[in-house]
Design a protein around this motif. Sequence first.
Motif, PDB file in Angstrom:
ATOM      1  N   MET A  36       0.861  -1.183   0.000  1.00 10.40           N
ATOM      2  CA  MET A  36       0.000   0.000   0.000  1.00 10.40           C
ATOM      3  C   MET A  36       0.898   1.233   0.000  1.00 10.40           C
ATOM      4  SD  MET A  36      -3.144  -1.061   0.022  1.00 10.40           S
ATOM      5  CE  MET A  36      -3.986   0.482   0.354  1.00 10.40           C
ATOM      6  N   SER A  37       0.594   2.160  -0.892  1.00 13.10           N
ATOM      7  CA  SER A  37       1.351   3.408  -0.906  1.00 13.10           C
ATOM      8  C   SER A  37       0.389   4.531  -1.229  1.00 13.10           C
ATOM      9  CB  SER A  37       2.481   3.339  -1.941  1.00 13.10           C
ATOM     10  OG  SER A  37       3.315   4.472  -1.819  1.00 13.10           O
ATOM     11  N   THR A  38       0.124   5.327  -0.238  1.00 14.89           N
ATOM     12  CA  THR A  38      -0.883   6.373  -0.393  1.00 14.89           C
ATOM     13  C   THR A  38      -0.268   7.713  -0.030  1.00 14.89           C
ATOM     14  OG1 THR A  38      -1.662   5.960   1.867  1.00 14.89           O
ATOM     15  CG2 THR A  38      -2.743   4.752   0.097  1.00 14.89           C
ATOM     16  N   ARG A  39      -1.058   8.794  -0.123  1.00 21.10           N
ATOM     17  CA  ARG A  39      -0.471  10.120   0.044  1.00 21.10           C
ATOM     18  C   ARG A  39      -1.050  10.915   1.190  1.00 21.10           C
ATOM     19  NH1 ARG A  39      -1.161  11.205  -5.572  1.00 21.10           N
ATOM     20  NH2 ARG A  39       0.666  10.611  -6.787  1.00 21.10           N
ATOM     21  N   GLU A  40      -2.026  10.346   1.882  1.00 16.43           N
ATOM     22  CA  GLU A  40      -2.685  11.131   2.925  1.00 16.43           C
ATOM     23  C   GLU A  40      -2.219  10.678   4.297  1.00 16.43           C
ATOM     24  OE1 GLU A  40      -4.309  13.687   2.108  1.00 16.43           O
ATOM     25  OE2 GLU A  40      -4.555  13.269  -0.044  1.00 16.43           O
ATOM     26  N   GLY A  68      -6.768  11.059   5.637  1.00 14.39           N
ATOM     27  CA  GLY A  68      -6.501   9.636   5.438  1.00 14.39           C
ATOM     28  C   GLY A  68      -7.754   8.798   5.653  1.00 14.39           C
ATOM     29  N   TYR A  73     -10.061   9.306   2.692  1.00 17.59           N
ATOM     30  CA  TYR A  73      -9.514   8.641   1.508  1.00 17.59           C
ATOM     31  C   TYR A  73      -9.658   7.117   1.591  1.00 17.59           C
ATOM     32  CZ  TYR A  73      -6.124   6.821  -1.790  1.00 17.59           C
ATOM     33  OH  TYR A  73      -5.516   6.104  -2.783  1.00 17.59           O
ATOM     34  N   MET A  74      -9.337   6.537   2.745  1.00 15.43           N
ATOM     35  CA  MET A  74      -9.420   5.082   2.874  1.00 15.43           C
ATOM     36  C   MET A  74     -10.860   4.592   2.949  1.00 15.43           C
ATOM     37  SD  MET A  74      -6.429   4.007   2.451  1.00 15.43           S
ATOM     38  CE  MET A  74      -6.822   2.259   2.665  1.00 15.43           C
ATOM     39  N   PHE A 127      -3.405   5.031   7.566  1.00  9.86           N
ATOM     40  CA  PHE A 127      -2.063   4.966   6.978  1.00  9.86           C
ATOM     41  C   PHE A 127      -1.245   4.065   7.896  1.00  9.86           C
ATOM     42  CE2 PHE A 127      -1.682   7.893  10.385  1.00  9.86           C
ATOM     43  CZ  PHE A 127      -2.508   8.989  10.151  1.00  9.86           C
ATOM     44  N   ALA A 186       2.568   7.154   5.128  1.00 12.26           N
ATOM     45  CA  ALA A 186       1.644   6.607   4.133  1.00 12.26           C
ATOM     46  C   ALA A 186       2.360   5.998   2.929  1.00 12.26           C
ATOM     47  CB  ALA A 186       0.676   7.705   3.669  1.00 12.26           C
ATOM     48  N   SER A 227      -3.343   1.530  -4.113  1.00 15.74           N
ATOM     49  CA  SER A 227      -4.031   2.665  -3.502  1.00 15.74           C
ATOM     50  C   SER A 227      -5.333   2.204  -2.846  1.00 15.74           C
ATOM     51  CB  SER A 227      -4.375   3.672  -4.605  1.00 15.74           C
ATOM     52  OG  SER A 227      -5.246   3.050  -5.539  1.00 15.74           O
ATOM     53  N   SER A 228      -6.014   3.148  -2.221  1.00 24.75           N
ATOM     54  CA  SER A 228      -7.313   2.848  -1.622  1.00 24.75           C
ATOM     55  C   SER A 228      -8.299   2.397  -2.692  1.00 24.75           C
ATOM     56  CB  SER A 228      -7.848   4.092  -0.899  1.00 24.75           C
ATOM     57  OG  SER A 228      -9.185   3.871  -0.474  1.00 24.75           O
TER      58      SER A 228
END
Lengths: 422, 97
Positions: A107-111, A117, A120-121, A330, A346, A380-381
């Motif tokens: 998992m690699s997210t930005r929030e 977060g 977004y999730m 995250f 994240a 991502s989510s």
Amino acid sequence: MNWQTPAGMTRRHFINHMAGSAAAAGAAMTLGNSIYAHADQMKRNRKSAIMLWMGGGPATIDIWDLKPGAPTGGPFQPISTTGDMQICEHMPMMAQQMQHVSIVRSMSTREADHTRGRYYMHTGYVPNPNIEHPSYGSVIAHEVISQRPELEIPPFVSVGGASAGPGFLGMAWAPFSVTSNGRVRNLDMKLDDVRLQQRMAALGMIENSFANRTRDLPAAEHAKVLKKTFDLMTSAQMEAFRVEKEPEAVKERYGTNNFGQGCLLARRLVQAGVPFVEVDLGGWDNHSGIHATLRDNKLPQLDRAMSALIEDLAQRELLQDTVVMWMGEFGRTPTINQNAGRDHFARAWSCVVGGGDLKGGLAVGETSSDGQAVETEPFSSEDLMTTVCKGLGIATEKTFTSKNGRPMKIAGGGKVISELVA
Amino acid sequence: ATTFNGSIPQALMLFNGELTKKAISGERGGFIDRIVAKGSRDRGVSELFLTGLARRPTRSEIRAAETLLRYRGGNQKEMLQDMWWAILNSNEFIMQH
């Protein structure tokens, strides 16, 4: 004392207390025609999803993707499992259930902010001031409900937390919140059923009279909510919430704490046909003293409840129809800070997902030896959501069409995590 | 008028919550009790509609109140409680405020 109003309140004051805040900020959506890839399959769809929401952002580097020996590794050691991977030694019960679920380590997210977060999730979209996106629960409930006309209780239940709202799908798809002991606030009128029915009849008459005079759409929507509320108050399906009726041995297996009982409640609700249940466990925002907290408090509770739920679903042959997901906002930093804690991170972290039509026992993706980066395809989510929908037999090509003609995909246009599907 | 953005929990609160219970209570000196004490010819039904909806009841609403009164064995206070409950939960009441 003001004669004109009840109990000395102004009418507006009275109604403001009760009406609550309006939810959707964005434009109302009208639903476009849906295209189901497998119409027959959808007709038989009895699948459900359970989301285990870990509020605060758990340190997945200490739970699902350990780096023993690395400077960032922390004190925990990995143990073998019934799946293809190792997990934290403080999750021995889950180690026996890992053949049923898979870990997505890439998992690699930005929030990395709690609120962003969380949004977004839960939705697959980043927060946007112009639109309120619906959460996974609302979307999934909305997609499968037409196949469950007999369901009289809410299709989206949130246990021990507020989950996230229905956004542009409308309040009919809002999560129904209960505490872990299944108590529903204000459920009981404390009158015999006959008098309740008579009150409903009087109410129905006033409603019809007003609806006829004004031809008001919101008035018609109101009548629907009233009917659902009445059905809820009088439905035998409410028995599903009576988690206290489970045998003591079962309650103990899940753990006699809010999260354990919440997971047990989730199993009951899924048995009753509820399409989406979220169960919350907070306390993961461990900026200091993380390892003692995890070892002594969070992990034993999580291990017991999550393993009980998966084992129970598997034994009851419900797991093939129930997607289970585990995630937080995250992950946490591989670098341990000066307070012996980890901070928000994240860029590389893990989720766990399995059940339904998804494969278990796998570790999908890899992170670097210190956990700082994802080395394989990042997810991502919306990728996770698309995969979950696939596991539930829900077509994700479907779009909703907004009033201004803008189409929006239900899973935010994510891709399927191919290792997890047949 | 406001749009109704209510959900089941909000409806439950309006149906069974503390504020509603207080509003429809028959306690001495309360709203319902004082209407009963006035002894009006239509058993206080008009007063409920004027107070809650700023209008007189329609003929079918009056008939409904009479039916309710029969169901409550002639107990005027209980009938008014039921009618007031219905008014406070109605779309008309909610939309107007």
